[in-house]
Design an enzyme around this catalytic site. Sequence first.
Site, PDB file in Angstrom:
ATOM      1  N   CYS A   7       0.423   4.609   6.998  1.00  0.00           N
ATOM      2  CA  CYS A   7      -0.224   4.509   8.310  1.00  0.00           C
ATOM      3  C   CYS A   7       0.708   3.760   9.262  1.00  0.00           C
ATOM      4  O   CYS A   7       1.038   2.591   9.016  1.00  0.00           O
ATOM      5  CB  CYS A   7      -1.560   3.783   8.182  1.00  0.00           C
ATOM      6  SG  CYS A   7      -2.572   4.407   6.818  1.00  0.00           S
TER       7      CYS A   7
ATOM      8  N   CYS B 102       0.834  -1.215   0.000  1.00  0.00           N
ATOM      9  CA  CYS B 102       0.000   0.000   0.000  1.00  0.00           C
ATOM     10  C   CYS B 102       0.869   1.265   0.000  1.00  0.00           C
ATOM     11  O   CYS B 102       1.881   1.353   0.694  1.00  0.00           O
ATOM     12  CB  CYS B 102      -0.908  -0.012   1.219  1.00  0.00           C
ATOM     13  SG  CYS B 102      -2.051   1.376   1.244  1.00  0.00           S
TER      14      CYS B 102
ATOM     15  N   ARG C 182     -17.916  -3.047  17.811  1.00  0.00           N
ATOM     16  CA  ARG C 182     -17.138  -4.277  17.601  1.00  0.00           C
ATOM     17  C   ARG C 182     -15.826  -4.273  18.374  1.00  0.00           C
ATOM     18  O   ARG C 182     -15.008  -3.356  18.228  1.00  0.00           O
ATOM     19  CB  ARG C 182     -16.867  -4.494  16.103  1.00  0.00           C
ATOM     20  CG  ARG C 182     -16.182  -5.843  15.840  1.00  0.00           C
ATOM     21  CD  ARG C 182     -16.082  -6.184  14.358  1.00  0.00           C
ATOM     22  NE  ARG C 182     -17.367  -6.038  13.722  1.00  0.00           N
ATOM     23  CZ  ARG C 182     -17.591  -5.244  12.673  1.00  0.00           C
ATOM     24  NH1 ARG C 182     -16.613  -4.566  12.132  1.00  0.00           N
ATOM     25  NH2 ARG C 182     -18.793  -5.158  12.166  1.00  0.00           N
TER      26      ARG C 182
ATOM     27  N   CYS D 273       0.336   0.028  10.327  1.00  0.00           N
ATOM     28  CA  CYS D 273      -0.150  -0.962   9.376  1.00  0.00           C
ATOM     29  C   CYS D 273       0.944  -1.824   8.732  1.00  0.00           C
ATOM     30  O   CYS D 273       1.851  -1.312   8.072  1.00  0.00           O
ATOM     31  CB  CYS D 273      -0.972  -0.284   8.285  1.00  0.00           C
ATOM     32  SG  CYS D 273      -1.750  -1.503   7.190  1.00  0.00           S
TER      33      CYS D 273
ATOM     34  N   CYS E 116     -16.523  -9.237   5.459  1.00  0.00           N
ATOM     35  CA  CYS E 116     -15.903  -7.945   5.142  1.00  0.00           C
ATOM     36  C   CYS E 116     -14.639  -8.147   4.305  1.00  0.00           C
ATOM     37  O   CYS E 116     -13.723  -8.859   4.720  1.00  0.00           O
ATOM     38  CB  CYS E 116     -15.562  -7.221   6.445  1.00  0.00           C
ATOM     39  SG  CYS E 116     -14.787  -5.622   6.145  1.00  0.00           S
TER      40      CYS E 116
ATOM     41  N   CYS F 225     -19.543   1.886   8.597  1.00  0.00           N
ATOM     42  CA  CYS F 225     -18.783   1.188   9.628  1.00  0.00           C
ATOM     43  C   CYS F 225     -17.519   2.020   9.835  1.00  0.00           C
ATOM     44  O   CYS F 225     -16.685   2.122   8.928  1.00  0.00           O
ATOM     45  CB  CYS F 225     -18.436  -0.223   9.151  1.00  0.00           C
ATOM     46  SG  CYS F 225     -17.312  -1.115  10.251  1.00  0.00           S
TER      47      CYS F 225
ATOM     48  N   CYS G 106     -19.618  -6.226   3.551  1.00  0.00           N
ATOM     49  CA  CYS G 106     -18.895  -5.025   3.960  1.00  0.00           C
ATOM     50  C   CYS G 106     -17.608  -4.986   3.140  1.00  0.00           C
ATOM     51  O   CYS G 106     -17.056  -6.041   2.802  1.00  0.00           O
ATOM     52  CB  CYS G 106     -18.578  -5.097   5.450  1.00  0.00           C
ATOM     53  SG  CYS G 106     -17.623  -3.693   6.064  1.00  0.00           S
TER      54      CYS G 106
HETATM   55  N1  SAM Z   1      -6.720   0.449   3.127  1.00  0.00           N
HETATM   56  C1  SAM Z   1      -8.000   0.669   3.679  1.00  0.00           C
HETATM   57  C2  SAM Z   1      -8.025   1.767   4.690  1.00  0.00           C
HETATM   58  O1  SAM Z   1      -7.007   2.133   5.239  1.00  0.00           O
HETATM   59  O2  SAM Z   1      -9.123   2.257   4.965  1.00  0.00           O
HETATM   60  C3  SAM Z   1      -8.645  -0.565   4.256  1.00  0.00           C
HETATM   61  C4  SAM Z   1      -7.833  -1.541   5.039  1.00  0.00           C
HETATM   62  S1  SAM Z   1      -7.102  -0.939   6.549  1.00  0.00           S
HETATM   63  C5  SAM Z   1      -6.003  -2.240   6.979  1.00  0.00           C
HETATM   64  C6  SAM Z   1      -8.444  -1.016   7.698  1.00  0.00           C
HETATM   65  C7  SAM Z   1      -8.195  -0.631   9.128  1.00  0.00           C
HETATM   66  O3  SAM Z   1      -7.479  -1.652   9.795  1.00  0.00           O
HETATM   67  C8  SAM Z   1      -7.391   0.599   9.425  1.00  0.00           C
HETATM   68  O4  SAM Z   1      -8.111   1.780   9.255  1.00  0.00           O
HETATM   69  C9  SAM Z   1      -7.031   0.399  10.878  1.00  0.00           C
HETATM   70  O5  SAM Z   1      -8.021   0.947  11.718  1.00  0.00           O
HETATM   71  C10 SAM Z   1      -7.021  -1.122  11.024  1.00  0.00           C
HETATM   72  N2  SAM Z   1      -5.669  -1.622  11.302  1.00  0.00           N
HETATM   73  C11 SAM Z   1      -4.655  -1.763  10.412  1.00  0.00           C
HETATM   74  N3  SAM Z   1      -3.539  -2.206  11.013  1.00  0.00           N
HETATM   75  C12 SAM Z   1      -3.854  -2.362  12.327  1.00  0.00           C
HETATM   76  C13 SAM Z   1      -3.118  -2.785  13.479  1.00  0.00           C
HETATM   77  N4  SAM Z   1      -1.829  -3.121  13.395  1.00  0.00           N
HETATM   78  N5  SAM Z   1      -3.744  -2.827  14.667  1.00  0.00           N
HETATM   79  C14 SAM Z   1      -5.034  -2.462  14.757  1.00  0.00           C
HETATM   80  N6  SAM Z   1      -5.788  -2.057  13.718  1.00  0.00           N
HETATM   81  C15 SAM Z   1      -5.202  -2.002  12.517  1.00  0.00           C
HETATM   82  C1  DTB Z   2     -11.184  -2.702  11.375  1.00  0.00           C
HETATM   83  O1  DTB Z   2     -11.567  -1.734  12.062  1.00  0.00           O
HETATM   84  N1  DTB Z   2     -10.280  -3.580  11.762  1.00  0.00           N
HETATM   85  C2  DTB Z   2     -10.044  -4.561  10.730  1.00  0.00           C
HETATM   86  C3  DTB Z   2     -11.068  -4.144   9.644  1.00  0.00           C
HETATM   87  N2  DTB Z   2     -11.640  -2.963  10.171  1.00  0.00           N
HETATM   88  C4  DTB Z   2     -10.669  -4.036   8.251  1.00  0.00           C
HETATM   89  C5  DTB Z   2      -8.642  -4.706  10.332  1.00  0.00           C
HETATM   90  C6  DTB Z   2      -7.698  -5.033  11.467  1.00  0.00           C
HETATM   91  C7  DTB Z   2      -6.348  -5.244  10.898  1.00  0.00           C
HETATM   92  C8  DTB Z   2      -5.346  -5.666  11.920  1.00  0.00           C
HETATM   93  C9  DTB Z   2      -3.987  -5.847  11.329  1.00  0.00           C
HETATM   94  C10 DTB Z   2      -3.901  -6.882  10.244  1.00  0.00           C
HETATM   95  O2  DTB Z   2      -4.394  -8.026  10.441  1.00  0.00           O
HETATM   96  O3  DTB Z   2      -3.305  -6.603   9.214  1.00  0.00           O
HETATM   97 FE1  SF4 Z   3      -2.834   1.151   3.352  1.00  0.00          FE
HETATM   98 FE2  SF4 Z   3      -2.753  -0.029   5.716  1.00  0.00          FE
HETATM   99 FE3  SF4 Z   3      -3.130   2.589   5.569  1.00  0.00          FE
HETATM  100 FE4  SF4 Z   3      -5.091   0.916   4.749  1.00  0.00          FE
HETATM  101  S1  SF4 Z   3      -4.321   1.144   6.828  1.00  0.00           S
HETATM  102  S2  SF4 Z   3      -4.352   2.759   3.690  1.00  0.00           S
HETATM  103  S3  SF4 Z   3      -3.835  -0.756   3.933  1.00  0.00           S
HETATM  104  S4  SF4 Z   3      -1.266   1.486   4.921  1.00  0.00           S
END
Ligand code: SAM
Ligand code: DTB
Ligand code: SF4
Length: 336
Positions: A76, A72, A279, A79, A116, A207, A147
């Site tokens: 973030c 990506c 959730r 992430c 989802c 959501c 979702c």
């Molecule tokens: N790329 C899209 C976005 O950022 O909206 C969708 C996927 S993104 C992985 C969805 C959500 O996962 C993020 O907004 C964040 O709240 C959650 N998330 C990602 N990495 C995480 C982590 N290490 N611990 C907890 N939540 C995480």
């Molecule tokens: C949300 O609030 N949490 C989910 C879902 N929406 C997409 C993602 C959690 C991701 C946790 C880190 C991972 O497994 O990569």
């Molecule tokens: Fe990309 Fe992860 Fe950020 Fe979603 S949360 S925009 S997958 S870097």
Amino acid sequence: MSTVQEKTVTLHRPHAHAATPKAERWSVEAIEALFKLPFPELLFRAQTVHREHFDPTQVEFATLLSVKTGGCSEDCGYCPQSASFDTGVKASKLMELEEVLFAANRAKDAGATRFCMGAAWREPKDRDIEKVAELVSAVKGLGLETCATLGMLKEGHAEQLRDAGLDYYNHNLDTSPDFYGDIISTRVYQDRLDTLARVRGAGVKVCSGGIVGMGESHRQRAGLIAELANLDPYPESVPINNLVRVEGTPLADQAPLDPFEFVRTIAVARITMPKARVRLSAGRQQMGDAVQALCFLAGANSIFYGDKLLTTGNPDTDADIDLLNRLGMQRGTPEA
Ligand code: SAM
Ligand code: DTB
Ligand code: SF4
């Protein structure tokens, strides 16, 4: 904890989906005051609100599938899927329909009611939306709630997904406006709000939640809840994630949050967004059964169900069924 603070908290409960006058909205101060209540008082209030709207024994099971993983362009800080960090997550292309259907069928057989699909995109391109729309309509055809979480949406994208049968769009505000820039530099808070407005405008259910334990202050944690609760209407679904600290991300060494602070966040989300499905999201594997049980007592009525979140682990499905059985609770589709 002083009784003065306790007495100054007024419970405003704006009704979901009613136009809420500005004066009735939640101030950050009022939410901070809720956070500071003695734990038994806060949980009592959260349970009272929960029981006004839901059967407190019911928990929604939502299963996640990463349909497009890694690589990506966003940065973030939490992430594992960002191309900016070396986390060992391999980038892959969008999954084929058959593979997604296989996973959705398996989730349905295991008892999930919502499916989802997540994609590691900053924003989908027009042709991505066309492909995801096909996935959505196929999953919807199985009788599952659908979702998707695909990043920022452009004009018309939410409508296309809606027409394909999308029930919910997940797009998290993640943290408070004043902490956002410490975590993400590649987009701004308003981008997130704009996408949520597009989703709402298309008639797709929202959501949206956030992550706690990223080093935010108490006030900033309250600020996230205020932003969510003041959306008009507030989201139908509110995922509260506990940071999963992933090696290679800038937040890998973040000190773990006091688990009671996580439970408090759930309780405050329940009080301020009474009719939402709240959730208990990422972080359950690291949490232990007792803290999860407290989260249910604080008003959580949804979990991610399945051995994997997107790239990190989640409790086994058997362990979740066992936990609910031990608590005398059950899978359901909690309706306000
Ligand atoms: N790329 C899209 C976005 O950022 O909206 C969708 C996927 S993104 C992985 C969805 C959500 O996962 C993020 O907004 C964040 O709240 C959650 N998330 C990602 N990495 C995480 C982590 N290490 N611990 C907890 N939540 C995480
Ligand atoms: C949300 O609030 N949490 C989910 C879902 N929406 C997409 C993602 C959690 C991701 C946790 C880190 C991972 O497994 O990569
Ligand atoms: Fe990309 Fe992860 Fe950020 Fe979603 S949360 S925009 S997958 S870097």
